[in-house]
Design a protein around this motif. Structure first.
Motif, PDB file in Angstrom:
ATOM      1  N   GLY A 113       0.791  -1.221   0.000  1.00 46.94           N
ATOM      2  CA  GLY A 113       0.000   0.000   0.000  1.00 46.94           C
ATOM      3  C   GLY A 113       0.825   1.273   0.000  1.00 46.94           C
ATOM      4  O   GLY A 113       0.276   2.376  -0.052  1.00 46.94           O
ATOM      5  N   VAL A 114       2.166   1.134   0.041  1.00 49.09           N
ATOM      6  CA  VAL A 114       3.051   2.300   0.114  1.00 49.09           C
ATOM      7  C   VAL A 114       3.649   2.587  -1.261  1.00 49.09           C
ATOM      8  O   VAL A 114       4.138   1.684  -1.942  1.00 49.09           O
ATOM      9  CB  VAL A 114       4.184   2.062   1.133  1.00 49.09           C
ATOM     10  CG1 VAL A 114       5.174   3.235   1.127  1.00 49.09           C
ATOM     11  CG2 VAL A 114       3.606   1.863   2.524  1.00 49.09           C
ATOM     12  N   GLY A 115       3.605   3.857  -1.657  1.00 49.12           N
ATOM     13  CA  GLY A 115       4.222   4.302  -2.901  1.00 49.12           C
ATOM     14  C   GLY A 115       5.337   5.284  -2.604  1.00 49.12           C
ATOM     15  O   GLY A 115       5.236   6.083  -1.674  1.00 49.12           O
ATOM     16  N   LEU A 116       6.405   5.252  -3.401  1.00 46.59           N
ATOM     17  CA  LEU A 116       7.565   6.099  -3.134  1.00 46.59           C
ATOM     18  C   LEU A 116       8.159   6.610  -4.439  1.00 46.59           C
ATOM     19  O   LEU A 116       8.488   5.826  -5.331  1.00 46.59           O
ATOM     20  CB  LEU A 116       8.628   5.303  -2.373  1.00 46.59           C
ATOM     21  CG  LEU A 116       9.910   6.047  -1.995  1.00 46.59           C
ATOM     22  CD1 LEU A 116       9.617   7.186  -1.026  1.00 46.59           C
ATOM     23  CD2 LEU A 116      10.932   5.087  -1.381  1.00 46.59           C
ATOM     24  N   VAL A 117       8.291   7.931  -4.558  1.00 46.84           N
ATOM     25  CA  VAL A 117       9.019   8.547  -5.671  1.00 46.84           C
ATOM     26  C   VAL A 117      10.489   8.604  -5.287  1.00 46.84           C
ATOM     27  O   VAL A 117      10.839   9.121  -4.222  1.00 46.84           O
ATOM     28  CB  VAL A 117       8.486   9.964  -5.965  1.00 46.84           C
ATOM     29  CG1 VAL A 117       9.372  10.666  -6.990  1.00 46.84           C
ATOM     30  CG2 VAL A 117       7.050   9.904  -6.454  1.00 46.84           C
ATOM     31  N   ILE A 118      11.363   8.065  -6.136  1.00 47.45           N
ATOM     32  CA  ILE A 118      12.805   8.080  -5.886  1.00 47.45           C
ATOM     33  C   ILE A 118      13.456   9.070  -6.845  1.00 47.45           C
ATOM     34  O   ILE A 118      13.338   8.937  -8.063  1.00 47.45           O
ATOM     35  CB  ILE A 118      13.421   6.682  -6.074  1.00 47.45           C
ATOM     36  CG1 ILE A 118      12.757   5.663  -5.139  1.00 47.45           C
ATOM     37  CG2 ILE A 118      14.931   6.724  -5.835  1.00 47.45           C
ATOM     38  CD1 ILE A 118      13.261   4.241  -5.331  1.00 47.45           C
ATOM     39  N   CYS A 119      14.152  10.058  -6.274  1.00 47.45           N
ATOM     40  CA  CYS A 119      14.838  11.086  -7.057  1.00 47.45           C
ATOM     41  C   CYS A 119      16.344  10.837  -6.985  1.00 47.45           C
ATOM     42  O   CYS A 119      16.957  11.107  -5.936  1.00 47.45           O
ATOM     43  CB  CYS A 119      14.512  12.476  -6.515  1.00 47.45           C
ATOM     44  SG  CYS A 119      12.744  12.842  -6.379  1.00 47.45           S
ATOM     45  N   PRO A 120      16.974  10.331  -8.038  1.00 52.37           N
ATOM     46  CA  PRO A 120      18.421  10.101  -8.003  1.00 52.37           C
ATOM     47  C   PRO A 120      19.186  11.421  -7.890  1.00 52.37           C
ATOM     48  O   PRO A 120      18.644  12.498  -8.123  1.00 52.37           O
ATOM     49  CB  PRO A 120      18.695   9.418  -9.355  1.00 52.37           C
ATOM     50  CG  PRO A 120      17.364   8.900  -9.809  1.00 52.37           C
ATOM     51  CD  PRO A 120      16.360   9.878  -9.288  1.00 52.37           C
ATOM     52  N   GLY A 144       7.172  -4.897  -0.571  1.00 58.21           N
ATOM     53  CA  GLY A 144       5.841  -4.508  -1.014  1.00 58.21           C
ATOM     54  C   GLY A 144       5.701  -3.056  -1.391  1.00 58.21           C
ATOM     55  O   GLY A 144       4.593  -2.580  -1.651  1.00 58.21           O
ATOM     56  N   VAL A 145       6.816  -2.312  -1.428  1.00 54.26           N
ATOM     57  CA  VAL A 145       6.771  -0.886  -1.760  1.00 54.26           C
ATOM     58  C   VAL A 145       6.794  -0.704  -3.275  1.00 54.26           C
ATOM     59  O   VAL A 145       7.637  -1.283  -3.964  1.00 54.26           O
ATOM     60  CB  VAL A 145       7.957  -0.127  -1.127  1.00 54.26           C
ATOM     61  CG1 VAL A 145       7.958   1.339  -1.558  1.00 54.26           C
ATOM     62  CG2 VAL A 145       7.907  -0.240   0.389  1.00 54.26           C
ATOM     63  N   ALA A 325      12.837  -0.268   8.507  1.00 47.26           N
ATOM     64  CA  ALA A 325      12.401  -0.336   9.909  1.00 47.26           C
ATOM     65  C   ALA A 325      11.681   0.948  10.314  1.00 47.26           C
ATOM     66  O   ALA A 325      10.676   0.913  11.041  1.00 47.26           O
ATOM     67  CB  ALA A 325      13.604  -0.589  10.822  1.00 47.26           C
ATOM     68  N   TRP A 326      12.197   2.084   9.859  1.00 45.86           N
ATOM     69  CA  TRP A 326      11.552   3.372  10.154  1.00 45.86           C
ATOM     70  C   TRP A 326      10.149   3.429   9.543  1.00 45.86           C
ATOM     71  O   TRP A 326       9.205   3.895  10.188  1.00 45.86           O
ATOM     72  CB  TRP A 326      12.417   4.504   9.614  1.00 45.86           C
ATOM     73  CG  TRP A 326      11.840   5.875   9.814  1.00 45.86           C
ATOM     74  CD1 TRP A 326      11.875   6.636  10.950  1.00 45.86           C
ATOM     75  CD2 TRP A 326      11.154   6.662   8.837  1.00 45.86           C
ATOM     76  NE1 TRP A 326      11.244   7.848  10.737  1.00 45.86           N
ATOM     77  CE2 TRP A 326      10.800   7.891   9.451  1.00 45.86           C
ATOM     78  CE3 TRP A 326      10.807   6.458   7.496  1.00 45.86           C
ATOM     79  CZ2 TRP A 326      10.120   8.903   8.770  1.00 45.86           C
ATOM     80  CZ3 TRP A 326      10.128   7.461   6.821  1.00 45.86           C
ATOM     81  CH2 TRP A 326       9.790   8.664   7.457  1.00 45.86           C
ATOM     82  N   ASN A 331       4.300   3.086  11.064  1.00 46.90           N
ATOM     83  CA  ASN A 331       3.110   2.438  10.495  1.00 46.90           C
ATOM     84  C   ASN A 331       2.843   2.874   9.058  1.00 46.90           C
ATOM     85  O   ASN A 331       1.688   2.870   8.595  1.00 46.90           O
ATOM     86  CB  ASN A 331       1.876   2.715  11.356  1.00 46.90           C
ATOM     87  CG  ASN A 331       1.990   2.102  12.743  1.00 46.90           C
ATOM     88  OD1 ASN A 331       2.455   0.965  12.888  1.00 46.90           O
ATOM     89  ND2 ASN A 331       1.606   2.847  13.766  1.00 46.90           N
ATOM     90  N   ILE A 332       3.900   3.260   8.355  1.00 43.08           N
ATOM     91  CA  ILE A 332       3.767   3.523   6.923  1.00 43.08           C
ATOM     92  C   ILE A 332       3.689   2.191   6.196  1.00 43.08           C
ATOM     93  O   ILE A 332       2.821   1.968   5.361  1.00 43.08           O
ATOM     94  CB  ILE A 332       4.930   4.394   6.423  1.00 43.08           C
ATOM     95  CG1 ILE A 332       4.903   5.756   7.141  1.00 43.08           C
ATOM     96  CG2 ILE A 332       4.857   4.586   4.926  1.00 43.08           C
ATOM     97  CD1 ILE A 332       6.139   6.583   6.934  1.00 43.08           C
ATOM     98  N   ILE A 333       4.589   1.270   6.564  1.00 47.53           N
ATOM     99  CA  ILE A 333       4.427  -0.138   6.187  1.00 47.53           C
ATOM    100  C   ILE A 333       3.787  -0.836   7.359  1.00 47.53           C
ATOM    101  O   ILE A 333       4.310  -0.807   8.469  1.00 47.53           O
ATOM    102  CB  ILE A 333       5.781  -0.798   5.847  1.00 47.53           C
ATOM    103  CG1 ILE A 333       6.394  -0.197   4.589  1.00 47.53           C
ATOM    104  CG2 ILE A 333       5.610  -2.303   5.675  1.00 47.53           C
ATOM    105  CD1 ILE A 333       7.746  -0.791   4.225  1.00 47.53           C
ATOM    106  N   GLU A 334       2.664  -1.464   7.128  1.00 42.62           N
ATOM    107  CA  GLU A 334       1.960  -2.199   8.167  1.00 42.62           C
ATOM    108  C   GLU A 334       1.971  -3.682   7.825  1.00 42.62           C
ATOM    109  O   GLU A 334       1.534  -4.086   6.761  1.00 42.62           O
ATOM    110  CB  GLU A 334       0.527  -1.707   8.306  1.00 42.62           C
ATOM    111  CG  GLU A 334       0.426  -0.237   8.725  1.00 42.62           C
ATOM    112  CD  GLU A 334      -1.009   0.210   8.906  1.00 42.62           C
ATOM    113  OE1 GLU A 334      -1.634  -0.190   9.915  1.00 42.62           O
ATOM    114  OE2 GLU A 334      -1.505   0.953   8.038  1.00 42.62           O
TER     115      GLU A 334
END
Length: 335
Positions: A113-120, A144-145, A325-326, A331-334
């Protein structure tokens, strides 16, 4: 409709010659030790060691012209640097003169359920798309990200020489970052994401971009029904914007109608000449004063640009596990 993933052939690494000097053998032994440490970390994280597929690139501004357009210095160029032993993509491409930004989405088998934009990173002159983009996306996919790797516009030296050139470029690159966040959020149902768990992260200059997207309110002229503000941020040896402290102070004022600053995870090396750790510590202090949920890790080894960490100190290789872990702690990843 989001594009389906396609396979990209991984390159075979060059064969080593049989005859090596004593110093070469020593360096190889050290490299193997670091590689072993990194692979152990990946196993602890649950990351498989098999070949991966890189998703295709799609235009970031497909149905419209990019806001704050400017002329590039020339044609987009691509070069390849040495592939590091910790590379999960087995590529190390560097793009320059980017005027048409693109993105690639890594979809896990089962989304958390978590989405992440990665900016190199790349000093806003280059985009190190694999070492500081796809490699992290591949690792996080096993948790699962869903990650969007952003190839944002790089700065034009001619444009920077114009009045307010740097400020105008920053508006352009911030627009790219927010558009990437919106793409994940507006496709949340298809991607299996929760719209309130869409974050942004970045390395070096990409960290500068992630901070700007997190602190500055959205432009009124670019407002959309889909928010481009991140729910959390990961800052990896980030460049700290000059106006960061002032912007945080403005956000703290009672009359501010903006939402609270999102939680932030920050890492840096003690000896970093390009993005000094002192600036990160000062930035972290301002976040704490503002009541922001922030976490800072400073590593004794690493220097600038340590990527996923291998070869730059044993503790440095563990920061990806710390980031995951953070995400769980907040609870961003549950599970």
């Amino acid at each position: 409709m989001l594009p389906a993933a396609v396979s990209i052939q991984t390159r075979k690494k060059p064969t080593m010659t049989r005859h090596r000097t004593y110093s070469q053998r020593g360096r190889l032994s050290v490299s193997r030790v670091f590689a072993a440490v990194f692979m152990t970390t990946l196993i602890c994280l649950g990351t498989p060691l098999s070949a991966v597929e890189l998703p295709p690139e799609s235009p970031l501004w497909e149905s419209q012209s990019p806001p704050h357009e400017f002329q590039p210095n020339g044609e987009q160029s691509l070069r390849s640097a040495n592939v590091r032993p910790d590379s999960l993509s087995e590529f190390n491409r560097v793009f320059s003169n980017v005027s048409s930004p693109t993105y690639s989405i890594h979809r896990p088998k089962k989304s958390c359920g978590v989405g992440l934009v990665i900016c190199p990173g790349g000093g806003f002159r280059d985009v190190w798309i694999d070492r500081e983009g796809h490699d992290l996306a591949i690792l996080l996919k096993e948790h699962g990200v869903t990650s969007l790797v952003l190839k944002y516009r790089t700065r034009s030296e001619e444009e920077l020489r114009k009045p307010n050139g740097w400020q105008n470029y920053q508006l352009a690159v911030q627009a790219d970052g927010r558009q990437a966040i919106r793409i994940l959020r507006q496709n949340a149902e298809d991607l299996g994401l929760q719209p309130d768990k869409i974050g942004v992260c970045g390395f070096s200059a990409g960290g500068h971009l992630a901070i700007s997207c997190s602190l500055h309110p959205e432009s009124k002229s670019l407002e959309s029904r889909v928010s481009g503000m991140p729910s959390f941020a990961g800052l990896f040896y980030p460049g700290i914007p000059d106006d960061a402290a002032e912007t945080i102070e403005q956000r703290m004022k009672p009359e501010s109608q903006n939402s609270p600053i999102c939680p932030m995870f920050i890492i840096n090396a003690r000896h970093d000449e390009l993005t000094p750790v002192e600036k990160c510590i000062d930035f972290y202090s301002h976040l704490l004063e503002a009541g922001v949920d922030a976490e800072l890790h400073v590593y004794g080894r690493g220097g600038h640009g340590f990527g996923l960490g291998v070869g730059r100190g044993e503790s440095t290789t563990m920061w990806p596990a710390g980031f995951v872990a953070w995400l769980r702690d907040f609870n961003i990843i549950e599970d």
